[in-house]
Design a protein around this motif. Structure first.
Motif, PDB file in Angstrom:
ATOM      1  N   GLU A  62      87.358   6.261  46.049  1.00 56.10           N
ATOM      2  CA  GLU A  62      87.562   6.177  44.606  1.00 56.10           C
ATOM      3  C   GLU A  62      88.339   4.906  44.301  1.00 56.10           C
ATOM      4  O   GLU A  62      89.454   4.714  44.782  1.00 56.10           O
ATOM      5  CB  GLU A  62      88.344   7.398  44.126  1.00 56.10           C
ATOM      6  CG  GLU A  62      87.563   8.695  44.225  1.00 56.10           C
ATOM      7  CD  GLU A  62      88.334   9.863  43.642  1.00 56.10           C
ATOM      8  OE1 GLU A  62      89.164   9.655  42.738  1.00 56.10           O
ATOM      9  OE2 GLU A  62      88.097  10.979  44.103  1.00 56.10           O
ATOM     10  N   SER A  63      87.763   4.061  43.489  1.00 56.62           N
ATOM     11  CA  SER A  63      88.408   2.795  43.160  1.00 56.62           C
ATOM     12  C   SER A  63      89.581   2.989  42.198  1.00 56.62           C
ATOM     13  O   SER A  63      90.390   2.087  42.010  1.00 56.62           O
ATOM     14  CB  SER A  63      87.386   1.825  42.555  1.00 56.62           C
ATOM     15  OG  SER A  63      86.839   2.363  41.370  1.00 56.62           O
ATOM     16  N   LYS A  64      89.703   4.177  41.612  1.00 60.19           N
ATOM     17  CA  LYS A  64      90.814   4.443  40.688  1.00 60.19           C
ATOM     18  C   LYS A  64      92.150   4.490  41.433  1.00 60.19           C
ATOM     19  O   LYS A  64      93.191   4.308  40.832  1.00 60.19           O
ATOM     20  CB  LYS A  64      90.583   5.769  39.964  1.00 60.19           C
ATOM     21  CG  LYS A  64      89.345   5.770  39.086  1.00 60.19           C
ATOM     22  CD  LYS A  64      89.081   7.138  38.513  1.00 60.19           C
ATOM     23  CE  LYS A  64      87.760   7.150  37.745  1.00 60.19           C
ATOM     24  NZ  LYS A  64      87.402   8.475  37.292  1.00 60.19           N
ATOM     25  N   VAL A  65      92.108   4.712  42.747  1.00 58.39           N
ATOM     26  CA  VAL A  65      93.319   4.804  43.544  1.00 58.39           C
ATOM     27  C   VAL A  65      93.974   3.430  43.726  1.00 58.39           C
ATOM     28  O   VAL A  65      95.183   3.325  43.935  1.00 58.39           O
ATOM     29  CB  VAL A  65      92.985   5.426  44.932  1.00 58.39           C
ATOM     30  CG1 VAL A  65      94.218   5.526  45.804  1.00 58.39           C
ATOM     31  CG2 VAL A  65      92.349   6.789  44.753  1.00 58.39           C
ATOM     32  N   LYS A  67      95.641  -0.258  43.099  1.00 57.83           N
ATOM     33  CA  LYS A  67      96.559  -0.808  42.109  1.00 57.83           C
ATOM     34  C   LYS A  67      95.940  -2.056  41.502  1.00 57.83           C
ATOM     35  O   LYS A  67      95.296  -2.836  42.204  1.00 57.83           O
ATOM     36  CB  LYS A  67      97.879  -1.195  42.773  1.00 57.83           C
ATOM     37  CG  LYS A  67      98.640  -0.045  43.352  1.00 57.83           C
ATOM     38  CD  LYS A  67      99.899  -0.551  44.035  1.00 57.83           C
ATOM     39  CE  LYS A  67     100.627   0.572  44.731  1.00 57.83           C
ATOM     40  NZ  LYS A  67     101.794   0.065  45.472  1.00 57.83           N
ATOM     41  N   PRO A  68      96.132  -2.302  40.212  1.00 60.65           N
ATOM     42  CA  PRO A  68      95.594  -3.534  39.619  1.00 60.65           C
ATOM     43  C   PRO A  68      96.421  -4.742  40.087  1.00 60.65           C
ATOM     44  O   PRO A  68      97.637  -4.670  40.188  1.00 60.65           O
ATOM     45  CB  PRO A  68      95.749  -3.308  38.112  1.00 60.65           C
ATOM     46  CG  PRO A  68      96.817  -2.272  37.984  1.00 60.65           C
ATOM     47  CD  PRO A  68      96.765  -1.429  39.230  1.00 60.65           C
TER      48      PRO A  68
END
Length: 191
Positions: A62-65, A67-68
């Motif tokens: 999951e790419s939501k994990v 950090k930007p």
């Protein structure tokens, strides 16, 4: 009707001739059994499981994990030595490109000698070398060498160097190193 529900008497029977043929002793040739479907080794199975776990990890990621982050572009400047070398190189190239052929002097080149002239020179050189090799030194007269221009001794050289240092000290004297002095005249004579 299913075969399970049938009774033993109702099942089909094997003929006696076929039954006898099956039960009698046969003379068969000995053969070695060859595996045509080779099973994978433990290492192959382990490698396959590792590959499958990697694929499962990639598919389920999951790419939501994450950090930007911000990407910062860094520009690396060349070192001063590199800049100097490039300027020197460019200066040479510009000098060659802008060079005028009119500045050159007219020159005549010597043509190579003919093969016969070269052969004559080589033969003369060879005969000269042969004459030097067979020369008899015993025919020479004894002679004494006299120095007509003897070198000065070390004392004279040291004295000359001292004189040169003295002259250079006078000639290279720096007047700026002098300090200013006021002269006071005292008149002791009666006026």
């Amino acid at each position: 009707i299913s075969k399970m529900s049938m009774k033993k008497e109702e099942l089909p029977r094997i003929g006696d001739s076929l039954k006898g043929e099956l039960l009698k002793e046969h003379s068969l040739k000995k053969t070695e059994a060859q595996e045509k479907n080779v099973l994978p080794s433990a290492e192959d199975v382990k490698q396959e499981k590792t590959h499958q776990s990697i694929l499962t990890g990639i598919e389920g990621f999951e790419s939501k994990v994450l950090k930007p982050t911000e990407t910062k572009e860094k520009v690396v400047l060349p070192a001063p030595e590199d800049i100097k070398a490039e300027k020197t190189h460019q200066g040479l190239i510009q000098g060659v490109e802008s060079f005028s052929a009119e500045k050159l002097k007219q020159v005549k080149t010597r043509e190579p000698q003919s093969p016969t002239a070269t052969l004559q020179v080589e033969m003369a050189r060879g005969s000269s070398l042969a004459a030097v090799e067979v020369f008899d030194k015993t025919n020479l007269k004894k002679s004494e060498t006299q120095e007509k221009n003897p070198l000065p001794d070390t004392d004279a050289i040291a004295q000359e160097m001292e004189h040169i240092k003295f002259k250079s000290g006078i000639e290279d004297f720096d007047k700026a190193k002098l300090s200013h002095a006021e002269t006071v005249e005292k008149n002791s004579l009666p006026t």
